[in-house]
Enzyme design. Structure first.
Site, PDB file in Angstrom:
ATOM      1  CE  LYS A 133      -3.750  -0.020   2.574  1.00  0.00           C
ATOM      2  NZ  LYS A 133      -4.642  -0.096   3.751  1.00  0.00           N
ATOM      3  CE  LYS A 143     -15.692   4.187   2.375  1.00  0.00           C
ATOM      4  NZ  LYS A 143     -15.562   5.219   3.420  1.00  0.00           N
ATOM      5  NE  ARG A 185     -12.093  12.960   3.352  1.00  0.00           N
ATOM      6  CZ  ARG A 185     -12.856  11.923   3.068  1.00  0.00           C
ATOM      7  NH1 ARG A 185     -14.138  11.915   3.433  1.00  0.00           N
ATOM      8  NH2 ARG A 185     -12.360  10.865   2.452  1.00  0.00           N
ATOM      9  CG  HIS A 212      -9.768  -0.401  -3.794  1.00  0.00           C
ATOM     10  ND1 HIS A 212      -9.687  -1.401  -2.840  1.00  0.00           N
ATOM     11  CD2 HIS A 212      -8.962  -0.790  -4.817  1.00  0.00           C
ATOM     12  CE1 HIS A 212      -8.858  -2.335  -3.275  1.00  0.00           C
ATOM     13  NE2 HIS A 212      -8.409  -1.995  -4.457  1.00  0.00           N
ATOM     14  N   GLY A 258      -8.171   5.744  -2.023  1.00  0.00           N
ATOM     15  CA  GLY A 258      -8.996   5.409  -3.176  1.00  0.00           C
ATOM     16  C   GLY A 258      -8.497   4.220  -3.973  1.00  0.00           C
ATOM     17  CG  ASN A 279     -11.134   9.070   5.481  1.00  0.00           C
ATOM     18  OD1 ASN A 279     -10.094   9.261   4.863  1.00  0.00           O
ATOM     19  ND2 ASN A 279     -11.921   8.034   5.242  1.00  0.00           N
TER      20      ASN A 279
END
Length: 453
Positions: free
Chosen positions: A158, A237, A291, A235, A164, A289
């Site tokens: 990764k 949603k 936010r 990946h 994303g 995340n």
């Protein structure tokens, strides 16, 4: 409380923020590119400022233009929404240097959680369970082979600065690993300007579960339950629901308190989402995340809490008045992301909406900036809007969703509405039997092939 908020975003989230501001009695400033001059939030805001041409780099990502808009209008705070500059720590610091409030976390927390390696180390130190993997970045192939041997194949390479699904490659065997490392580094460098990668144990059939948290920056933080975001394509949603069909009340309370305690220890400010892979009744942290999330409405529907309202209040320095005991999840909610894409090929379909009719009735909510005659520009993401449905039970929610999808009309462009009309009538979905790979398998073979579009 703030007197005037500049909304540094576009689309449905800009309209969502504007509505929350109006309910709080706060004046709003809409910024827009030339492509978004006719956007709904621009029409409804008290003031609007054009900040550049269609290119996001020259408009919504243009920090000098955003600062100038703040100065021209006298905005004392900026709400970044999601995407664009929402998780840009430097933007938050620049605003502070100009005595403008950033409606979001402290810059240091954005920076820590924006680096996947540092985020994992921080989560582990805070007591959040993590996926087994490397302690930090992998700089040499020999090191990658050693770590992979310790945690066992398959492994996932990764990008440290990723998101994303970019810079993410699976290595099923030792022979696959060298290629996976090279491909992930190349992709990460192109996408993020940083080729740092790390290794994690690859989980074969996990679900994607995320926990919503809210803190006031003073050591008071709560959780608002989980969302199941396992229906994904590449990946990304597609469908989210709360609560998850597979999480028990005891598991919810346990992982929720783990996350809330971590945010208290961190003195986290604002809303945030801690994301996990969930397999064999175990949670594994993947990222946080810092936010508001696209899918926040499903949490609002089951808790009755306005997350944008709370986000603004704590950013203004008000203490969090909600206690954990105040959070009660009632019923079930599902969100479908309706995109301007062909429902089978997912080819983008920008253009003019010739007819537009949203569903209504009890438990139905549509978050969208679209209207009849609105032109979906080709420059930005393809989200037309989000259909969110609530019911007393998951079965009632699914029945209501079927009805709402049949009522939803968007003509003139292709949308993913036909895909959702198929999914909501599929047995695995009805029974909650799916994982993060289910949708792609469904679309490529078996029951789903040829049935959408």
């Amino acid at each position: 409380m703030f007197k005037k908020i500049l909304i540094a975003n576009r689309g449905e989230i800009a309209l969502r923020i504007l509505r929350a501001c109006k309910e709080l009695g706060i004046a709003t400033v809409a910024v827009h590119s030339t492509a978004d001059a006719d956007a709904m939030h621009v029409r409804l805001a008290e003031e609007s400022v054009c900040i550049g041409p269609p290119s996001a780099r020259e408009s919504y990502l243009n920090i000098p233009s955003l600062l100038a808009a703040c100065e021209i209008t006298g905005a004392d705070a900026v709400h970044p929404g999601y995407g664009f500059l929402a998780e840009n720590a430097r933007f938050a610091e620049i605003l502070a240097d100009h005595n403008i409030h950033f409606i979001g976390p402290k810059a240091e927390h954005i920076r820590i959680m924006g680096d996947k390696i540092e985020a994992k180390k921080t989560a582990q130190a805070l007591g959040i369970p993590v996926v087994p993997g490397s302690d930090g970045g992998i700089t040499a192939d020999d090191e990658a082979y050693r770590v992979a041997a310790e945690i066992g194949f398959p492994v996932l390479v990764k990008a440290a600065a990723g998101g994303g699904g970019r810079g993410m490659k699976v290595a099923l065997t030792r022979e696959d690993l060298s290629h996976a490392l090279s491909a992930a580094r190349t992709e990460a460098l192109a996408a993020f300007g940083d080729d740092s990668v790390y290794l994690e144990k690859y989980l074969a059939t996990p679900r994607h579960i995320e926990v919503q948290v809210l803190g006031d920056g003073r050591g008071h933080a709560i959780h608002l339950g989980e969302r199941d975001c396992s229906l994904q394509r590449r990946h990304q949603k597609v469908w989210e629901e709360a609560p998850s069909p597979v999480i028990s009340p005891e598991q919810r309370a346990e992982i929720g308190e783990t996350c809330a305690k971590a945010m208290r220890d961190l003195k986290y400010l604002g809303v945030g989402t801690i994301e996990f892979l969930y397999e064999n009744s175990r949670f594994y942290f993947i990222e946080m995340n810092t936010r508001i999330q696209v899918e926040h409405p499903v949490t609002e529907m089951v808790t009755g809490i306005d997350l944008i309202n709370e986000q603004i209040r704590v950013a203004a320095g008000e203490p969090l008045t909600l206690q954990q005991s105040d959070i009660v999840m009632e019923g079930h909610a599902i969100e479908c992301r309706v995109n301007a894409e062909h429902p089978a090929t997912f080819r983008p379909s920008p253009g003019k909406i010739t007819h537009y009719h949203v569903p209504g009735g009890l438990g139905i909510r549509v978050d969208s900036n679209a209207y009849q005659g609105y032109v979906i520009p080709p420059t930005y993401d393809s989200l037309v809007g989000k259909l969110i449905v609530h019911g007393k039970t998951r079965d009632e929610c699914l029945r209501r969703l079927r009805r709402a999808l049949d009522e939803f009309v968007v003509d003139g462009i292709d949308t993913t509405l036909p895909l959702f009309r198929t999914l909501v009538r599929t047995r695995d979905i009805a029974e909650g039997r799916y994982d993060i790979h289910w949708l792609e398998h469904f679309l490529s073979e078996g029951e789903g092939k040829g049935k959408v579009g």
